[in-house]
Design a protein around this motif. Structure first.
Motif, PDB file in Angstrom:
ATOM      1  N   MET A  85       0.835  -1.188   0.000  1.00 21.64           N
ATOM      2  CA  MET A  85       0.000   0.000   0.000  1.00 21.64           C
ATOM      3  C   MET A  85       0.876   1.246   0.000  1.00 21.64           C
ATOM      4  O   MET A  85       1.916   1.294   0.661  1.00 21.64           O
ATOM      5  N   SER A  86       0.432   2.262  -0.731  1.00 16.66           N
ATOM      6  CA  SER A  86       1.211   3.487  -0.868  1.00 16.66           C
ATOM      7  C   SER A  86       0.306   4.702  -0.826  1.00 16.66           C
ATOM      8  O   SER A  86      -0.884   4.623  -1.133  1.00 16.66           O
ATOM      9  N   TRP A  87       0.898   5.827  -0.455  1.00 18.66           N
ATOM     10  CA  TRP A  87       0.266   7.128  -0.591  1.00 18.66           C
ATOM     11  C   TRP A  87       1.062   7.952  -1.601  1.00 18.66           C
ATOM     12  O   TRP A  87       2.293   8.047  -1.508  1.00 18.66           O
ATOM     13  N   TYR A  88       0.355   8.521  -2.553  1.00 14.51           N
ATOM     14  CA  TYR A  88       0.902   9.456  -3.524  1.00 14.51           C
ATOM     15  C   TYR A  88       0.227  10.802  -3.338  1.00 14.51           C
ATOM     16  O   TYR A  88      -0.846  10.897  -2.736  1.00 14.51           O
ATOM     17  N   ARG A  89       0.839  11.845  -3.866  1.00 16.22           N
ATOM     18  CA  ARG A  89       0.191  13.145  -3.885  1.00 16.22           C
ATOM     19  C   ARG A  89       0.501  13.861  -5.195  1.00 16.22           C
ATOM     20  O   ARG A  89       1.525  13.608  -5.827  1.00 16.22           O
ATOM     21  N   GLN A  90      -0.396  14.751  -5.582  1.00 21.55           N
ATOM     22  CA  GLN A  90      -0.222  15.507  -6.807  1.00 21.55           C
ATOM     23  C   GLN A  90      -0.768  16.919  -6.625  1.00 21.55           C
ATOM     24  O   GLN A  90      -1.949  17.095  -6.320  1.00 21.55           O
ATOM     25  N   ALA A  91       0.103  17.892  -6.792  1.00 19.89           N
ATOM     26  CA  ALA A  91      -0.279  19.294  -6.773  1.00 19.89           C
ATOM     27  C   ALA A  91      -0.541  19.758  -8.203  1.00 19.89           C
ATOM     28  O   ALA A  91      -0.005  19.182  -9.156  1.00 19.89           O
ATOM     29  N   PRO A  92      -1.348  20.803  -8.389  1.00 21.43           N
ATOM     30  CA  PRO A  92      -1.631  21.296  -9.738  1.00 21.43           C
ATOM     31  C   PRO A  92      -0.358  21.632 -10.510  1.00 21.43           C
ATOM     32  O   PRO A  92       0.534  22.307  -9.991  1.00 21.43           O
ATOM     33  N   GLY A  93      -0.263  21.131 -11.737  1.00 20.06           N
ATOM     34  CA  GLY A  93       0.887  21.402 -12.581  1.00 20.06           C
ATOM     35  C   GLY A  93       2.121  20.584 -12.275  1.00 20.06           C
ATOM     36  O   GLY A  93       3.161  20.801 -12.908  1.00 20.06           O
ATOM     37  N   LYS A  94       2.039  19.662 -11.330  1.00 20.57           N
ATOM     38  CA  LYS A  94       3.185  18.847 -10.957  1.00 20.57           C
ATOM     39  C   LYS A  94       2.892  17.365 -11.174  1.00 20.57           C
ATOM     40  O   LYS A  94       1.740  16.951 -11.263  1.00 20.57           O
ATOM     41  N   VAL A 148       6.709  -3.110   6.956  1.00 22.61           N
ATOM     42  CA  VAL A 148       7.944  -2.413   6.632  1.00 22.61           C
ATOM     43  C   VAL A 148       7.598  -1.186   5.801  1.00 22.61           C
ATOM     44  O   VAL A 148       7.050  -1.314   4.708  1.00 22.61           O
ATOM     45  N   SER A 149       7.904  -0.015   6.322  1.00 25.63           N
ATOM     46  CA  SER A 149       7.477   1.230   5.701  1.00 25.63           C
ATOM     47  C   SER A 149       8.653   2.090   5.273  1.00 25.63           C
ATOM     48  O   SER A 149       9.763   1.962   5.795  1.00 25.63           O
ATOM     49  N   ARG A 150       8.386   2.983   4.326  1.00 26.15           N
ATOM     50  CA  ARG A 150       9.363   3.950   3.846  1.00 26.15           C
ATOM     51  C   ARG A 150       8.694   5.298   3.650  1.00 26.15           C
ATOM     52  O   ARG A 150       7.555   5.367   3.169  1.00 26.15           O
ATOM     53  N   ASN A 151       9.388   6.360   4.020  1.00 25.68           N
ATOM     54  CA  ASN A 151       9.047   7.701   3.587  1.00 25.68           C
ATOM     55  C   ASN A 151       9.928   8.000   2.384  1.00 25.68           C
ATOM     56  O   ASN A 151      11.110   8.289   2.525  1.00 25.68           O
ATOM     57  N   VAL A 152       9.358   7.885   1.195  1.00 30.52           N
ATOM     58  CA  VAL A 152      10.133   7.986  -0.033  1.00 30.52           C
ATOM     59  C   VAL A 152      10.531   9.428  -0.336  1.00 30.52           C
ATOM     60  O   VAL A 152      11.662   9.698  -0.746  1.00 30.52           O
ATOM     61  N   ALA A 153       9.611  10.355  -0.130  1.00 29.11           N
ATOM     62  CA  ALA A 153       9.877  11.751  -0.429  1.00 29.11           C
ATOM     63  C   ALA A 153      10.684  12.386   0.698  1.00 29.11           C
ATOM     64  O   ALA A 153      10.263  12.373   1.856  1.00 29.11           O
ATOM     65  N   GLY A 159      10.332  12.477   8.663  1.00 26.16           N
ATOM     66  CA  GLY A 159      10.263  13.038   9.995  1.00 26.16           C
ATOM     67  C   GLY A 159       8.940  13.690  10.328  1.00 26.16           C
ATOM     68  O   GLY A 159       8.705  14.043  11.490  1.00 26.16           O
ATOM     69  N   ARG A 160       8.064  13.867   9.338  1.00 31.90           N
ATOM     70  CA  ARG A 160       6.770  14.509   9.554  1.00 31.90           C
ATOM     71  C   ARG A 160       5.589  13.585   9.263  1.00 31.90           C
ATOM     72  O   ARG A 160       4.560  13.702   9.920  1.00 31.90           O
ATOM     73  N   PHE A 161       5.728  12.691   8.282  1.00 29.83           N
ATOM     74  CA  PHE A 161       4.638  11.797   7.883  1.00 29.83           C
ATOM     75  C   PHE A 161       4.952  10.368   8.301  1.00 29.83           C
ATOM     76  O   PHE A 161       6.110   9.933   8.251  1.00 29.83           O
ATOM     77  N   THR A 162       3.919   9.623   8.669  1.00 34.47           N
ATOM     78  CA  THR A 162       4.066   8.226   9.040  1.00 34.47           C
ATOM     79  C   THR A 162       2.972   7.401   8.371  1.00 34.47           C
ATOM     80  O   THR A 162       1.785   7.701   8.535  1.00 34.47           O
ATOM     81  N   ILE A 163       3.366   6.370   7.625  1.00 37.59           N
ATOM     82  CA  ILE A 163       2.407   5.455   7.024  1.00 37.59           C
ATOM     83  C   ILE A 163       2.265   4.227   7.920  1.00 37.59           C
ATOM     84  O   ILE A 163       3.236   3.767   8.524  1.00 37.59           O
TER      85      ILE A 163
END
Length: 118
Positions: free
Chosen positions: A34-43, A56-61, A66-70
């Motif tokens: 399972m993953s979380w993605y995000r998309q801002a306008p124009g990106k 087993v988790s990763r903060n890829v970005a 240090g701020r987000f936890t999956i």
């Protein structure tokens, strides 16, 4: 049918927190990364974090480390994204993704809007 339903988005002030949830149905949840993605306008759509069935988790970005936890709860077929110390640049539509751990079959949710603004 496979369905991924996100919830928990909204408007929050800089420095605030939100927890996103994604409930999956129609698949064998324990066989999917399972993953979380995000998309801002124009990106481009950006991979934020992912997690295996074993937890087993990763903060890829780098920008969210240090701020987000999956996390995930296999008994509830649910994946979460806890977002703390939110910044305006975190503003985006956040999407839930499920990918079979062997065959790489992909499924997407419709997204939930996160807006960070004062």
């Amino acid at each position: 049918q496979v369905q991924l339903v996100e919830s928990g988005g909204g408007l929050v002030q800089p420095g605030g927190s939100l927890r996103l949830s994604c409930v999956a149905s129609g698949l064998t949840f324990s066989r999917y990364v399972m993953s979380w993605y995000r998309q801002a306008p124009g990106k481009e759509r950006q991979l934020v974090a992912d997690i295996t069935s074993a937890g087993v988790s990763r903060n890829v970005a780098d920008s969210v480390k240090g701020r987000f936890t999956i996390s995930r709860d296999n008994a509830k077929n649910t994946v979460y994204l806890q977002m703390n110390m939110l910044k305006p640049e975190d503003t985006a539509v956040y999407y839930c993704n499920a990918q079979h751990f062997i065959w790489l079959t992909d499924y997407w949710g419709l997204g939930t809007q996160v807006t960070v603004s004062s």
